[in-house]
Write an enzyme that holds these catalytic residues in place. Structure first.
Site, mmCIF file in Angstrom:
data_model
loop_
_atom_site.group_PDB
_atom_site.id
_atom_site.type_symbol
_atom_site.label_atom_id
_atom_site.label_comp_id
_atom_site.label_asym_id
_atom_site.label_seq_id
_atom_site.Cartn_x
_atom_site.Cartn_y
_atom_site.Cartn_z
ATOM 1 N N TYR A 201 -3.684 -5.589 -3.844
ATOM 2 C CA TYR A 201 -3.446 -6.579 -2.797
ATOM 3 C C TYR A 201 -4.496 -7.678 -2.945
ATOM 4 O O TYR A 201 -5.691 -7.418 -2.775
ATOM 5 C CB TYR A 201 -3.559 -5.942 -1.418
ATOM 6 C CG TYR A 201 -2.432 -5.000 -1.049
ATOM 7 C CD1 TYR A 201 -1.421 -5.413 -0.179
ATOM 8 C CD2 TYR A 201 -2.367 -3.714 -1.563
ATOM 9 C CE1 TYR A 201 -0.383 -4.555 0.165
ATOM 10 C CE2 TYR A 201 -1.335 -2.845 -1.231
ATOM 11 C CZ TYR A 201 -0.343 -3.277 -0.364
ATOM 12 O OH TYR A 201 0.686 -2.436 -0.022
ATOM 13 N N PRO A 293 6.552 -6.652 5.052
ATOM 14 C CA PRO A 293 6.362 -5.604 4.052
ATOM 15 C C PRO A 293 4.919 -5.351 3.639
ATOM 16 O O PRO A 293 4.662 -4.399 2.899
ATOM 17 C CB PRO A 293 7.189 -6.110 2.865
ATOM 18 C CG PRO A 293 7.226 -7.589 3.024
ATOM 19 C CD PRO A 293 7.258 -7.828 4.500
ATOM 20 N N TYR A 385 -2.459 3.242 6.400
ATOM 21 C CA TYR A 385 -1.621 3.042 5.215
ATOM 22 C C TYR A 385 -0.918 4.340 4.816
ATOM 23 O O TYR A 385 0.266 4.323 4.454
ATOM 24 C CB TYR A 385 -2.467 2.533 4.063
ATOM 25 C CG TYR A 385 -1.663 1.931 2.928
ATOM 26 C CD1 TYR A 385 -1.514 0.533 2.817
ATOM 27 C CD2 TYR A 385 -1.064 2.709 1.954
ATOM 28 C CE1 TYR A 385 -0.775 -0.028 1.796
ATOM 29 C CE2 TYR A 385 -0.325 2.159 0.927
ATOM 30 C CZ TYR A 385 -0.185 0.786 0.847
ATOM 31 O OH TYR A 385 0.562 0.234 -0.168
#
Length: 391
Positions: A201, A293, A385
């Site tokens: 990310y 998302p 997560y």
């Protein structure tokens, strides 16, 4: 037609619910407006939380996932040319996630349903849900050009945001909460081995980027772009060059390039419909909520919904008690709002708003630095997560 539970939609939510109910001895019928080939090829989520993995295994749908899925024990955050790995098992007491595409989950559940479960009707378009507030709700549908009625004890809408189920909830009883983001994701599939063994990310001044994968030989990558972007307006060379810029680091890491086989733009939005139940109609998955998302929560939230509902219906069958059914909406919404919070925080942490100020840029950098330097902040991210408790 008559059944105990009428399920609208053969996405992962509807298919898994049918499987769980079959295992509990409760009959159901699944109505899906599309054909089987479409359901088995539509690209969606690819990250399964620990709880989702456990549920699929327990339901008897985990064999191929365990053989072909990719277990991931962390993610990498990339910012200011720095790299920071978040170690999930070390921070969560052993939890991990699985990279296994929604298309593959659907294939597994469809095969299981057709082999062992109740009726699964493709190209059966639900037209309306009627009598949700009565003891005999019904679904009007069209199959093979003929209109028919499915009479049920309960109806479950797993038919997505644009489906008919939510429309059966009276407007005066509905509350909706929504946020639309001014950017989207330009996503590509490429025939090239992933450039990293875990998801990356990246926060960059030019915008967010994500390195993901579908298999050891297929990469899935995303770029933040304006919401109205046409995917075909980006050439392959422009996409690879922009990905390289946004993933840049101070070490010798490099991005592997390969043939791009698919391009698309995914809009970014947050949406919640309350309540998730009206009479004997229950909403699950995208019919009730949507998340951006960034947090990898959409499919996993749908799994949480149907596990909660299957448990409640099993209790009703075994004891005659409606207590868990009555609590369904409140139970699910607690988890939904935690997922909405996390997805929003990940989105605002990593994406640069079109009108971002230097102050906001510095705040993003400070938030990322906090995660990289504080075990408490890192643990909060890892716990969210890998998945919130179901039920």
């Amino acid at each position: 037609m008559r059944t105990t539970v009428g399920i609208i939609g053969a996405g992962p939510a509807g298919l898994l619910l049918a499987c769980l109910l079959h295992n509990a001895g409760i009959d159901s019928v699944v109505l899906e407006s599309r054909d089987r080939a479409y359901v088995e090829r539509r690209q969606r989520a690819g990250i399964l939380e620990q709880g989702t993995v456990d549920v699929l295994r327990a339901a008897g749908a985990g064999e191929r996932m365990d053989r072909e899925g990719l277990r991931h024990d962390g993610i990498e955050l990339r910012f200011d040319r720095r790299r920071h790995r978040v170690d999930f098992p070390a921070l969560t007491g052993g939890k991990s996630v699985m990279v296994y595409a929604q298309t593959e989950v659907c294939k597994d559940l469809i095969a299981l349903q057709l082999k062992e479960g109740g009726p699964l009707l493709f190209e059966a378009e639900a037209l309306a849900v009627e009598g949700a507030e009565t003891g005999r709700p019904r679904v009007r549908f069209r199959h093979e050009g003929v209109e028919d009625v499915l009479e049920c004890d309960y109806v479950v809408g797993c038919d997505g945001f644009w489906g008919v189920a939510r429309k059966a909830v009276p407007a005066g009883l509905s509350r909706t909460f929504e946020r639309t983001y001014p950017f989207g994701w330009l996503g590509i599939l490429a025939d090239v081995a992933p450039s990293h063994d875990e998801l990356v990310y990246a926060r960059h001044d030019r915008g967010f980027a994500l390195l993901s994968m579908r298999s050891p030989s297929v990469s899935r990558l995303y770029l933040q772009v304006p919401a109205d972007t046409d995917a075909e307006s980006w050439s392959d060379e422009e996409i690879w060059a922009e990905l390289e810029r946004r993933f840049e680091t101070d070490d010798d890491w490099t991005l592997r390039r390969g043939p791009i086989t698919q391009k698309s733009v995914t809009p970014m939005r947050s949406y919640v419909h309350e309540p998730m139940r009206h009479g004997r109609l229950f909403l699950a998955g995208d019919a009730a909520h949507i998340v951006p998302p960034t947090g990898a929560k959409g499919l996993n939230l749908a799994v949480g919904d149907v596990v909660t509902l299957a448990r409640a219906l099993s209790r009703r069958t075994e004891t005659g008690s409606d207590d868990l059914l009555d609590a369904y909406s409140a139970t699910c919404l607690r988890r939904v709002w935690q997922a909405e919070r996390f997805s929003y925080e990940m989105t605002t942490l990593l994406h640069r708003a079109p009108d971002a100020t230097p102050f906001e840029d510095r705040l993003q950098a400070a938030r990322l630095d906090r995660i990289a330097s504080s075990r408490a902040a890192e643990t909060d991210l890892a716990e969210a997560y890998t998945g919130f408790p179901i039920g």
